[in-house]
Design an enzyme around this catalytic site. Structure first.
Site, PDB file in Angstrom:
ATOM      1  NE  ARG A 165     -12.506  -1.411  -3.247  1.00  0.00           N
ATOM      2  CZ  ARG A 165     -11.752  -0.620  -2.483  1.00  0.00           C
ATOM      3  NH1 ARG A 165     -12.095   0.659  -2.344  1.00  0.00           N
ATOM      4  NH2 ARG A 165     -10.676  -1.069  -1.881  1.00  0.00           N
ATOM      5  CB  SER A 240     -10.105  -7.819  -3.833  1.00  0.00           C
ATOM      6  OG  SER A 240      -8.835  -7.579  -3.283  1.00  0.00           O
ATOM      7  CD  GLU A 336     -13.474  -5.100  -4.645  1.00  0.00           C
ATOM      8  OE1 GLU A 336     -13.036  -4.526  -5.663  1.00  0.00           O
ATOM      9  OE2 GLU A 336     -12.865  -5.136  -3.572  1.00  0.00           O
TER      10      GLU A 336
END
Length: 346
Positions: A165, A240, A336
């Site tokens: 990520r 998410s 995130e």
């Protein structure tokens, strides 16, 4: 180039549906228009927001700078050899539509990434991933506009410095490179990646004894995601909300002694990735709500805009989850999506 709009409502441009306005807003339909945008009096590279699908941002207040909405579209094949095809997609293409297009063309490698919200241009930034595949596995190169030199440049996969990520575009390249298109290296021969048990079972059911296809995998991923994740067009969310935390092998072993059923995914470097959703679920936070923001009642990893949530509702809820998980597991969760402005990040 389209004209600038002022005091533009950004609610339709962020999938969580947070209420905010942009001081100035312009749509970019062609990459060449970037040369004109950087000369606008409203342009300031330190405050400009390059906006794609809005599925990875949390607008905590009105945006004081210029917002550039990337609307450049187009998909083309660049080269083909030895079972590999290079295909370029413009940054404004909807990610899932591009995945379906590739699958329909018999180009394989993206199917596990079906139904991830957002645009193609966002895929390298976050190094999006799902079901054992990450964007870095299929990205060949990224074409960018370099704000330092005001020229177009091409960055290789290695140049992008992908990690879990993470990428160059979130680190030292942030604020310098504007992604205008991405080139993907896709295979003509299909080899399914079915390392996740629920995906393997869903594909087996769909293929019904025959050799599975990339479309089977894509359809299975869509079915699983639709069963677990709310549609942002119906219930605002950013997918998410927390990254899956990565801990040392020693830490994972300690947790396993107390929680033998804990999902864990050993990494090549010896560390262990944990399931953030499982950690949150163990804290019995499904359905927990602060103001208009809530933990989804079926997927603990997803926070939703249940009733006109304010930015403060979202921040307080995220903070409560972080503190609760840390108090029980001594594992820190990290969000995130990008908080805008960054000063609001936890």
């Amino acid at each position: 180039m389209q004209p600038i709009r002022y005091r533009t409502d950004l609610t339709p441009y962020n999938t969580f549906g947070l209420r905010a306005q942009a001081r100035a807003f312009i749509a970019l339909e062609h990459a060449d228009g970037l040369r004109d945008i950087v000369r606008l009096p409203e342009f300031n590279r330190d405050t400009v927001l390059w906006l794609g699908g809005g599925s990875n941002i949390l607008l905590m207040e009105d945006y004081a700078g210029l917002v550039v909405h990337m609307e450049n579209k187009g998909i083309r094949e660049i080269a083909r050899s030895d079972g590999m095809v290079l295909i370029e997609a413009q940054a404004g293409e909807i990610w899932h539509d591009f995945v379906l297009h590739a699958v329909a063309l018999g180009l394989n490698g993206l199917e596990n990434l079906s139904l991830i919200p957002g645009t193609v241009g966002a895929s390298p930034v976050q190094n999006i991933g799902a079901y054992g595949v990450e964007a870095k596995d299929v990205i060949h190169s990224v074409r960018c506009f370099d704000l330092d030199t005001e020229t177009f440049v091409t960055l290789s996969n290695a140049d992008c410095r992908f990690a879990y990520r993470e990428s160059l575009f979130k680190q030292e390249g942030k604020g310098r490179y504007v992604i205008v298109s991405v080139v993907f290296a896709l295979k003509t021969h299909f080899v399914p990646n079915l390392g996740y048990g629920d995906l393997a079972a869903a594909v087996a059911e769909l293929s019904a004894g025959r050799v599975p296809t990339a479309k089977d995998v894509s359809d299975a991923v869509c079915a699983i995601r639709n069963s677990k994740l709310p549609n942002p067009n119906v219930l605002g969310n950013v997918g998410s909300f927390f990254k899956n935390p990565v801990v040392s092998a020693e830490k994972a072993a300690t947790l396993l002694q107390r929680h033998p059923d804990m999902p864990r995914y050993p990494q090549p470097d010896g560390s262990v990735k944990l399931a953030a959703g499982w950690l949150i679920d163990q804290c019995r936070l499904k359905g927990f709500q602060i103001g208009g923001a809530a933990v989804h009642d079926r997927q603990a990893l997803v926070l939703v805009n249940k009733n006109n949530a304010s930015a403060n509702d979202v921040r307080q809820l995220a903070q409560h989850i972080k503190f609760t998980v840390f108090a029980r597991f001594q594992v820190e969760l990290h969000a995130e999506p990008n908080w805008l402005p960054a000063s609001f990040s936890l």
